[in-house]
Design an enzyme around this catalytic site. Structure first.
Site, short mmCIF file in Angstrom:
data_model
loop_
_atom_site.label_atom_id
_atom_site.label_comp_id
_atom_site.label_asym_id
_atom_site.label_seq_id
_atom_site.Cartn_x
_atom_site.Cartn_y
_atom_site.Cartn_z
N GLU A 1 9.18 1.53 11.41
CA GLU A 1 10.15 2.63 11.33
C GLU A 1 9.38 3.91 11.61
O GLU A 1 8.71 4.44 10.73
CB GLU A 1 10.79 2.68 9.94
CG GLU A 1 11.64 1.48 9.60
CD GLU A 1 12.83 1.31 10.53
OE1 GLU A 1 13.18 2.27 11.24
OE2 GLU A 1 13.39 0.21 10.56
N GLU B 1 8.78 16.21 16.49
CA GLU B 1 9.47 16.03 15.22
C GLU B 1 8.90 17.06 14.25
O GLU B 1 7.71 16.99 13.88
CB GLU B 1 9.22 14.61 14.70
CG GLU B 1 9.96 14.31 13.43
CD GLU B 1 9.80 12.86 12.98
OE1 GLU B 1 8.73 12.27 13.23
OE2 GLU B 1 10.75 12.32 12.39
N LYS C 1 0.86 -1.18 0.00
CA LYS C 1 0.00 0.00 0.00
C LYS C 1 0.89 1.23 0.00
O LYS C 1 1.51 1.57 1.01
CB LYS C 1 -0.90 0.05 1.25
CG LYS C 1 -1.97 1.12 1.12
CD LYS C 1 -2.43 1.70 2.45
CE LYS C 1 -1.61 2.88 2.90
NZ LYS C 1 -1.64 4.08 2.06
#
Ligand code: SIN
Length: 510
Positions: free
Chosen positions: A281, A414, A202
């Site tokens: 990740e 982040e 995907k």
């Protein structure tokens, strides 16, 4: 040579307005511009489609088939049937196919880079770099496919022998991000295929074209039908849930935010009858430390790449830049000077452009809010600090903030944008405490010329990867991955291969 404009008209009736600026863009091979889904070896046009937009201009560059859950079901069942055959191909056959694939990426790098710039916005030179990075995974894992070694273990008695071998898992569900739409797919698909698994991919809905082209090149490289299906979809949460919950999917691998990674892990645990392997990740908040003995020229080069690569939209980008008080002012001045003299923000197809847009208006808004919060709490804007609205709604000016501290949201978040947050420090204990004061731990960097300090800091940094006197650590041969909330598992390297296998122990009694 086919012009991009005529390509769109010919191949995608749905391709709507294409700006004049692309008329100079040519695709050497029009077959590389693919908008249909690749399901079990067939290119299928679905009744529904969704638009892919160029983030520089917001123009629709293609409409791609919008796959439904039933399409994923078909692809998973097909991938399971393919696995029963593919697992018996020899490692050398798989190695040859992967090598072909890597070579095809390199041969077609110009077209593949055009696709990346079109849908992701990054400058064309960076997109070319990404294609080579992507090819490096196929090539590296082609060499590793033939080295899926096990072990021979000394047995307790002479007539009892013990071994461990590695076997493929089965169908792997792969979810890839938009920031490296080619390379992150390569980093997952290459080890999966090298070890004899089959894949259902995907791609990020923002960047499906760079994924579909790899499906096409997989076919040209000799991979059998259904070994790698690629299904664009706008139904991201539903598809994530399906892949995680499906009993035929033996592993789920995802690159993206910690929030979504956590959700997918929970779905894998709760919705599936089988216990699944996962590789996650996830987010980073990389510290980048410049000690007072650092080579400032090198540190400056390092931060330019490490902070501003892909306009700050990588999970290993420097997020908090700790600079020793003795060199703080000099470093800050030189950084701003370098940015002003070398950075050029704009459309990635313009050769003079060094930095492109962010992926969405929401990304710009997030960066903007973080900068405003920092300003309100006392940070000083040395460069940028605002949207570049004249260029388009997705552009944010490369920014330097001075005087950032732990009270500010930007210290703990982040950024995923072009903001260099400078934090002043005085001693090693203080900077290590601050660097590790985050719940994520993907990459960390520092600059020093003292070998003893280098060893100490590398060991004390709470991250999965450390760069010493370099801001560039990514390499197909190096384990890539994080600790804490940055995820689970490693990609690239021997360990990235092992993560797509099951270890089986065998005891043989003579
Ligand atoms: C990422 O941002 O997810 C990967 C960056 C890299 O491989 O360097």
């Amino acid at each position: 040579m086919i012009r991009y404009s005529s390509l769109l008209t010919r191949r995608t009736t749905n391709a709507i307005r294409v700006s004049q600026r692309y008329y100079s863009q040519s695709f050497d091979d029009p077959d590389l511009f693919r908008t249909r889904a690749l399901i079990n070896g067939k290119w299928i046009k679905k009744p529904d489609s969704f638009p892919v937009r160029n983030p520089s201009t917001q123009e629709i560059v293609a409409k791609v088939s919008d796959c439904q859950l039933s399409d994923y079901e078909d692809a998973i069942v097909g991938a399971k049937a393919a696995f029963d055959e593919f697992r018996h191909t020899s490692p050398q056959e798989r190695s040859d196919m992967l090598e072909n694939l890597g070579n095809l990426l390199i041969e077609n790098k110009q077209d593949l880079a055009r696709l990346i710039t079109l849908e992701n916005g990054k400058p064309f030179a960076d997109a070319l770099g990404e294609v080579l990075y992507s090819a490096s995974y196929f090539r590296w894992f082609s060499q590793e496919a033939v080295r899926m070694y096990g072990t021979v273990i000394p047995g307790p008695s002479g007539n009892k022998q013990m071994f461990s071998i590695r076997q493929p898992l089965g169908v792997v569900g792969i979810m890839t991000p938009w920031n490296f739409p080619s390379a992150m797919l390569a980093r997952k698909v290459a080890p999966a295929l090298a070890t004899g698994n089959t894949c259902v991919v995907k791609p990020a809905s923002e960047t499906p074209l760079s994924a579909l082209v790899i499906g096409w090149l997989c076919q040209q490289a000799g991979f059998p039908p259904s070994t790698c299906s690629i299904l664009p979809t706008s139904k991201t949460p539903e598809v994530g849930k399906l892949l995680c919950g499906h009993d035929l999917v033996k592993k789920v691998t995802f690159t993206g935010s910690t929030r979504v990674g956590r959700l997918l892990m929970a779905q894998c645990a709760q919705d599936s009858k089988i216990i699944k392997k996962v590789s996650m990740e996830l987010g980073g908040n990389a510290p980048f430390i410049i000690f007072n003995d650092a080579d400032l020229d090198k540190a400056l080069n390092g931060i330019i790449g490490c902070k501003f690569r892909q306009s700050g939209q990588t999970c290993v980008c420097a997020n908090r830049i700790f600079v020793h008080k003795d060199v703080y002012d000099e470093f800050a001045t030189r950084l701003v000077k370098r940015m002003i003299s070398t950075f050029n923000l704009g459309d990635g197809f313009n050769e003079k452009v060094t930095h492109g847009p962010l992926i969405s208006a929401a990304a710009v808004e997030k960066v903007s809010q973080l900068v405003e919060d920092a300003k309100q709490k006392g940070a000083e804007v040395l460069a940028g600090g605002k949207k570049a609205e004249a260029l388009g709604p997705y552009f944010y000016r490369p920014t330097v903030l001075s005087g950032v501290n732990e009270s500010m949201d930007i210290f703990h978040t982040e950024v995923f944008g072009p903001v260099a947050s400078l934090v002043k420090f005085e001693d090693t204990e203080e900077v290590i405490r601050m660097a590790n004061n985050t719940d994520v731990g993907l990459a960390g960097y520092f600059y020093t010329q003292d070998i003893n300090r280098a060893q100490e800091i590398a060991l004390r940094m709470e991250t999965g990867m450390v760069g010493i006197n370099t801001g560039a650590i990514s390499d197909a041969a190096l384990p890539f991955g994080g600790i804490k909330n940055s995820g689970l598992g490693r990609e690239g390297s021997l360990h990235g291969l092992e993560d797509y296998t099951e270890l089986k122990s065998i005891v043989l009694q003579a």
